[in-house]
Design a protein around this motif. Sequence first.
Motif, PDB file in Angstrom:
ATOM      1  N   THR A 592       6.161  -6.416   5.925  1.00  0.00           N
ATOM      2  CA  THR A 592       6.133  -6.936   7.575  1.00  0.00           C
ATOM      3  C   THR A 592       5.786  -5.256   7.434  1.00  0.00           C
ATOM      4  O   THR A 592       6.038  -3.953   6.978  1.00  0.00           O
ATOM      5  CB  THR A 592       7.247  -6.432   7.216  1.00  0.00           C
ATOM      6  OG1 THR A 592       7.559  -8.388   7.271  1.00  0.00           O
ATOM      7  CG2 THR A 592       7.606  -6.801   8.785  1.00  0.00           C
ATOM      8  N   HIS A 593       4.915  -4.783   8.501  1.00  0.00           N
ATOM      9  CA  HIS A 593       5.127  -3.537   9.518  1.00  0.00           C
ATOM     10  C   HIS A 593       5.406  -3.755  10.095  1.00  0.00           C
ATOM     11  O   HIS A 593       6.051  -4.731  11.305  1.00  0.00           O
ATOM     12  CB  HIS A 593       3.551  -3.265   9.981  1.00  0.00           C
ATOM     13  CG  HIS A 593       2.877  -3.344   8.448  1.00  0.00           C
ATOM     14  ND1 HIS A 593       2.306  -2.121   7.386  1.00  0.00           N
ATOM     15  CD2 HIS A 593       1.961  -4.550   8.786  1.00  0.00           C
ATOM     16  CE1 HIS A 593       1.530  -2.425   6.436  1.00  0.00           C
ATOM     17  NE2 HIS A 593       1.006  -3.987   6.989  1.00  0.00           N
ATOM     18  N   GLY A 594       5.931  -2.750  11.156  1.00  0.00           N
ATOM     19  CA  GLY A 594       6.468  -2.650  13.179  1.00  0.00           C
ATOM     20  C   GLY A 594       5.647  -1.756  13.557  1.00  0.00           C
ATOM     21  O   GLY A 594       4.969  -1.164  12.880  1.00  0.00           O
ATOM     22  N   GLU A 630       8.346   0.790   9.334  1.00  0.00           N
ATOM     23  CA  GLU A 630       8.797  -0.583   8.575  1.00  0.00           C
ATOM     24  C   GLU A 630       8.405   0.180   7.423  1.00  0.00           C
ATOM     25  O   GLU A 630       6.994   0.698   6.833  1.00  0.00           O
ATOM     26  CB  GLU A 630       8.065  -1.583   8.146  1.00  0.00           C
ATOM     27  CG  GLU A 630       8.883  -2.264   8.404  1.00  0.00           C
ATOM     28  CD  GLU A 630      10.443  -2.867   8.382  1.00  0.00           C
ATOM     29  OE1 GLU A 630      11.267  -2.774   7.164  1.00  0.00           O
ATOM     30  OE2 GLU A 630      11.496  -3.218   9.134  1.00  0.00           O
ATOM     31  N   PHE A 631       9.132   0.753   5.985  1.00  0.00           N
ATOM     32  CA  PHE A 631       8.600   1.852   4.539  1.00  0.00           C
ATOM     33  C   PHE A 631       7.961   0.580   3.741  1.00  0.00           C
ATOM     34  O   PHE A 631       7.565   0.508   2.910  1.00  0.00           O
ATOM     35  CB  PHE A 631       9.433   2.387   3.773  1.00  0.00           C
ATOM     36  CG  PHE A 631       8.509   3.404   3.391  1.00  0.00           C
ATOM     37  CD1 PHE A 631       8.643   4.994   3.986  1.00  0.00           C
ATOM     38  CD2 PHE A 631       8.286   3.087   2.582  1.00  0.00           C
ATOM     39  CE1 PHE A 631       8.349   6.118   2.513  1.00  0.00           C
ATOM     40  CE2 PHE A 631       7.334   4.783   1.775  1.00  0.00           C
ATOM     41  CZ  PHE A 631       7.407   5.688   1.710  1.00  0.00           C
ATOM     42  N   CYS A 632       6.417   0.805   4.785  1.00  0.00           N
ATOM     43  CA  CYS A 632       5.198  -0.600   3.991  1.00  0.00           C
ATOM     44  C   CYS A 632       4.866  -0.557   2.718  1.00  0.00           C
ATOM     45  O   CYS A 632       3.628  -1.002   1.962  1.00  0.00           O
ATOM     46  CB  CYS A 632       4.356  -1.285   5.194  1.00  0.00           C
ATOM     47  SG  CYS A 632       4.127   0.225   5.230  1.00  0.00           S
ATOM     48  N   GLU A 638       1.365   7.786   7.336  1.00  0.00           N
ATOM     49  CA  GLU A 638      -0.104   7.932   7.593  1.00  0.00           C
ATOM     50  C   GLU A 638      -0.222   6.758   8.406  1.00  0.00           C
ATOM     51  O   GLU A 638      -0.560   6.836   9.417  1.00  0.00           O
ATOM     52  CB  GLU A 638      -0.713   8.256   6.385  1.00  0.00           C
ATOM     53  CG  GLU A 638      -0.352   9.387   5.786  1.00  0.00           C
ATOM     54  CD  GLU A 638       0.496   8.784   4.989  1.00  0.00           C
ATOM     55  OE1 GLU A 638       0.862   8.403   4.724  1.00  0.00           O
ATOM     56  OE2 GLU A 638       0.560  10.643   3.600  1.00  0.00           O
ATOM     57  N   MET A 639       0.931   6.402   9.115  1.00  0.00           N
ATOM     58  CA  MET A 639      -0.016   4.146   9.400  1.00  0.00           C
ATOM     59  C   MET A 639       0.739   4.812  10.916  1.00  0.00           C
ATOM     60  O   MET A 639       1.950   4.470  11.129  1.00  0.00           O
ATOM     61  CB  MET A 639       1.196   3.197   9.243  1.00  0.00           C
ATOM     62  CG  MET A 639       0.396   1.865   9.333  1.00  0.00           C
ATOM     63  SD  MET A 639       0.830   0.919   8.385  1.00  0.00           S
ATOM     64  CE  MET A 639       0.731  -0.689   9.666  1.00  0.00           C
ATOM     65  N   MET A 640       0.190   5.451  11.513  1.00  0.00           N
ATOM     66  CA  MET A 640       0.205   5.928  13.363  1.00  0.00           C
ATOM     67  C   MET A 640      -1.078   6.157  13.451  1.00  0.00           C
ATOM     68  O   MET A 640      -2.432   5.860  13.034  1.00  0.00           O
ATOM     69  CB  MET A 640       0.809   6.804  12.590  1.00  0.00           C
ATOM     70  CG  MET A 640       0.354   8.569  12.378  1.00  0.00           C
ATOM     71  SD  MET A 640      -0.777   9.808  13.464  1.00  0.00           S
ATOM     72  CE  MET A 640       0.705  10.099  14.716  1.00  0.00           C
TER      73      MET A 640
HETATM   74 CU1  CUA Z   1       2.712  -0.081   8.213  1.00  0.00          CU
HETATM   75 CU2  CUA Z   1       4.564   1.662   7.439  1.00  0.00          CU
END
Ligand code: CUA
Length: 650
Positions: A592-594, A630-632, A638-640
């Motif tokens: 899951t991502h947020g 979410e710490f995916c 870096e997911m930004m």
């Molecule tokens: Cu996707 Cu953290």
Amino acid sequence: MLSPSLLFALAACAGGDSPTTAAPAAGAGGDLASIMTERGLTEADVLAAAKTFHPSGKLDDYLIFASGGHGGNIVVIGVPSMRIIKYISVFGPEPWQGYGYGGLGDEVVYEQGAQGGKEITWGDVHHPNLSETGGEYDGRYLFVNDKANARVAVVDLEDFMTKQIVSNPLVMSDHGGAFVTPNTEYVVETSQYAAPLGGAYATLDKYKDEYRGAAVFWKFDKEKGRIDPESSWAVELPPYAQDLADAGKLASDGWVFINSWDTEMSAGTEGQGKPYMESGASQNDMDYLHIIDWKKAETLVAAGKTRVVNGMKVIPLDVAAAEHVLTFVGEPKSPHGCDVTPDGTAVVVGGKLDTHATVYDPAKIKDLIAKGSFSGKDPYGVDILDFQSAIHGQVELGLGPLHTVYDDKGYAYTSVFLDSTVVKWNWKNLSEAPQALGVQYNIGHITAAEGDTVSPDGKYVVAMNKMSQDRYVNVGPLLPQSFQLVDISGPEMKVIYDLPIPLGEPHYAQMMKADKLHTITAYTPPGINPYTDEKDAGAVAAGEERIVRNGKKVDVYMSVIRSHFAPDHIEVNQGDEITLHLTSLEQALDQTHGFAVDMYNVNVSMEPGRYEEITFVADRAGVFPFYCTEFCSALHLEMMGYLLVKPTGA
Ligand code: CUA
Ligand code: CUK
């Protein structure tokens, strides 16, 4: 590994009553006997631990779906471990599930959930009920009522998400709901505090003439998984403060039973020096159990014998009375719980101000109605059956019997509020002596394994206690509620686990076999809109990501996958309306991502394969990072990306 017999031998030799027994200090390791000594545990404690402890990775046999009370949500708890597994947000926004912070769920929580044009962002959840097929929980849907705002919600158990809220157009508060008929033909919601139907105005001196209750029969479409308000209807009721209710099953299928506690029609002081309702509504020795013949009601609805109030078809009180869609029988003073037995041959009513549980016999009730044998009429023309002729009998259970659940051996378990006990009794053989178990403290509801089905499992009941004064470390004047797991498998009931519930006052819960669930692990194929169950037109595959500008309207078609958003750069002008169409391309379990936009109150959850859509006006100029919440993955930080909002005139 210790064999169970060795474990119990050790437990026995540790001697439950002699914590001073000389034993080596246990330290961090320690054998069982010394740990028991050090912690002051008895053999019964160790047995309780063995019955509830789940080694890492072992799954629970049952799930409890518990009301979260004024938290407006549902708490999902594993049994017998009593581990909380999930909160399902229903009537209020919830950040982690991204419910109510800009995404598609806003339509449910804010728009469908509005009452009379007012946005309402909390609920008082009382009675979760699972969908049934043939009187058995089928694991597909969950319904809950909101007492405060007279609403019913539908939760889909494929993904544990709230999919629909229907707002009762007739009454201002409900209580007897949301309970289902044995094939989930209807989700029934009955009123609590009387008021003029449909939101009309009338002063309290018109209480008897203009204030009313209602039983709403929400038609459920099992294929669509939604309530169909167009096909739903109601029965008008007198202003008697209807309370809990239950649907008949098997022998009593086609009937609904509803308690009431204000046949005095007290409306409190009315500003006229009349008694408070607590006294005004406690004068009569008997209130009325409402008996509704819903199959007959259906024929009246089909025949058009209804009037429309605020958009809903209502069978008027005089018609319901004349056709015996509504009939009364007396019930002892201020009753509360109303619970049909598994075989449908009895209805147990608990009396808050009476020490008895009363066992009604639906066969006798049906017979009396068919014969036209009545002992009186209420002021609204509703026929009343003779109390003694309609019951199987009464049993004395203690002070304040409330709710009753059932096991597989013919026993009933009743919560007794003032005595703080669970009382086990035989609802067929009323002369068998009841057995009481003390619980801590002031038990309200009680729930049993598969307890509301035609075939309860026995094994466990859970006492849902209102008070917990000395059970947990004191955390200030607002104490948690407390659930106690009770082992009912042996001849004596035993409390084997305490679980604090710290987010609202739970009322009811249902406990279902966990293997009845058919949950999904991802939305497949990617791009499924959870509110339509279809691939959304706005979904994208990899390579189709794009930004489409049309005047001041900007549509961003974005994909979400470990560990980036594409596109990760959005540039708009201040005042533009942005619609983000997000597609998770993930399919793997638990990936899951947020997605949150800083400073814009935008926050959604992107479970694997999920589609989300967020529309907002970029009214604040500046540079706004958006990022995954979410710490995916190792590269989660870096997911930004950046949303650049160019100031007007710059
Ligand atoms: Cu996707 Cu953290
Ligand atoms: S309940 Cu709603 S007041 Cu006894 Cu079902 Cu708690």
